[in-house]
Design an enzyme around this catalytic site. Structure first.
Site, PDB file in Angstrom:
ATOM      1  N   ASP A  30       6.142  -1.298  -1.378  1.00  0.00           N
ATOM      2  CA  ASP A  30       4.771  -1.288  -2.130  1.00  0.00           C
ATOM      3  C   ASP A  30       3.865  -2.529  -1.004  1.00  0.00           C
ATOM      4  OD1 ASP A  30       2.831  -0.849  -2.975  1.00  0.00           O
ATOM      5  OD2 ASP A  30       3.136  -1.175  -4.926  1.00  0.00           O
ATOM      6  N   CYS A  69      -3.413   2.588  -2.130  1.00  0.00           N
ATOM      7  CA  CYS A  69      -2.090   2.848  -2.748  1.00  0.00           C
ATOM      8  C   CYS A  69      -1.713   3.649  -1.756  1.00  0.00           C
ATOM      9  CB  CYS A  69      -0.576   2.627  -4.193  1.00  0.00           C
ATOM     10  SG  CYS A  69      -2.480   4.072  -5.103  1.00  0.00           S
ATOM     11  N   HIS A  84      -0.494   5.068  -9.427  1.00  0.00           N
ATOM     12  CA  HIS A  84       0.077   3.781  -8.676  1.00  0.00           C
ATOM     13  C   HIS A  84       1.509   4.225  -8.161  1.00  0.00           C
ATOM     14  CE1 HIS A  84       0.617   0.036  -5.990  1.00  0.00           C
ATOM     15  NE2 HIS A  84       1.216   0.326  -6.013  1.00  0.00           N
TER      16      HIS A  84
END
Length: 273
Positions: free
Chosen positions: A125, A71, A110
């Site tokens: 995302d 991420c 995250h």
């Protein structure tokens, strides 16, 4: 020499050939192209190679070296591209709850992005593995929103948001977050935790994902699954290093790193129970 982000190289990497402009249609198309071209993968933590989240290093790895990332790499790269196009982008951070109790207190590990566009806010995302959001989600509570794959929704209470997705007729929470903008150092600390903390699962198992039109590809250790949208999943257990290498290169389009311990790490991956 001063570093400058190479937007043209990024667009080539994700196979995006249409004109770019800071609008919603382009945002959705860029996200879909990104998750199809650049896989989620954690080979560096598995090999105990430091994960560097300075933009120049991320571009070198994900754009020019044919690798994927997780991420902090994926969303930093997307943020740079969106900013270069003219979007207003804010970095956020979340506590992952996927597969955990709703009230679990997990680390802020995250990264996700907020994009403000024409008076509305959207979440993107491209770094949540097998359940990565394959579009843009309007920052609006209690509304089921379609994506190129599963439906998503946001819940909101007392300043806390929860991102949920519908899998096999059940809503599951991916993570919870707030809208406080995050500074680069916040991601440095979170990335260090995620990539070096002894109990981080990224150090002990292989996690790879890619989201293509109509299907998602997931690999956890030796368990390779193709989830077909609206259809049956196809599962295969990879028996040896050669099969794992083949799937990583052929299915996930990863240019494998030349690391002396790569085959040893792959050979040590456990079989599904």
């Amino acid at each position: 020499m001063t570093y400058s982000f190479d937007l043209a190289a990024y667009l080539r990497r994700i196979g995006y050939q249409a004109p770019v402009q800071p609008d919603l249609a382009t945002l959705r198309a860029l996200v879909a192209a990104h998750v199809a071209a650049i896989p989620f993968e954690n080979l560096d933590p598995l090999l105990r190679v430091p994960v560097v989240i300075e933009l120049e290093a991320i571009e070198r790895k994900l754009v020019h070296a044919g690798r994927g990332g997780y991420c902090f790499e994926q969303n930093h790269l997307l943020r740079a591209a969106l900013s270069a196009i003219g979007y207003e982008v804010t970095g956020l951070i979340a506590r992952v709850l996927w597969g955990r109790d709703e009230d679990a207190i997990t680390a802020q590990s995250h990264m996700l992005l907020r994009v403000d566009l024409a008076g509305e806010s959207w979440l993107v995302d491209v770094g949540f593995g097998g359940q990565t959001l394959t579009g843009a989600l309007k920052l609006e509570a209690d509304t089921v929103q379609p994506s190129a794959h599963e439906p998503y929704r946001l819940l909101h209470a007392d300043g806390v948001w929860r991102m949920q997705t519908l899998v096999r007729d059940t809503w599951g929470t991916l993570y919870r977050f707030d809208l406080q903008p995050r500074y680069p150092v916040d991601y440095v600390v979170a990335n260090h935790y995620t990539s070096t903390y002894p109990e981080s699962h990224f150090l002990h198992m292989l996690v790879v994902a890619r989201s293509l039109p109509g299907r998602r590809l997931n690999l956890r250790n030796r368990d390779f699954v193709i989830h077909h949208l609206g259809g049956e999943s196809v599962r295969r257990t990879l028996q040896n290093v050669a099969e794992i290498r083949d799937v990583l290169q052929r299915e996930f389009s990863i240019r494998l790193p030349e690391h002396p311990e790569l085959d040893q790490r792959l050979d040590a991956l456990p079989f599904p129970e």
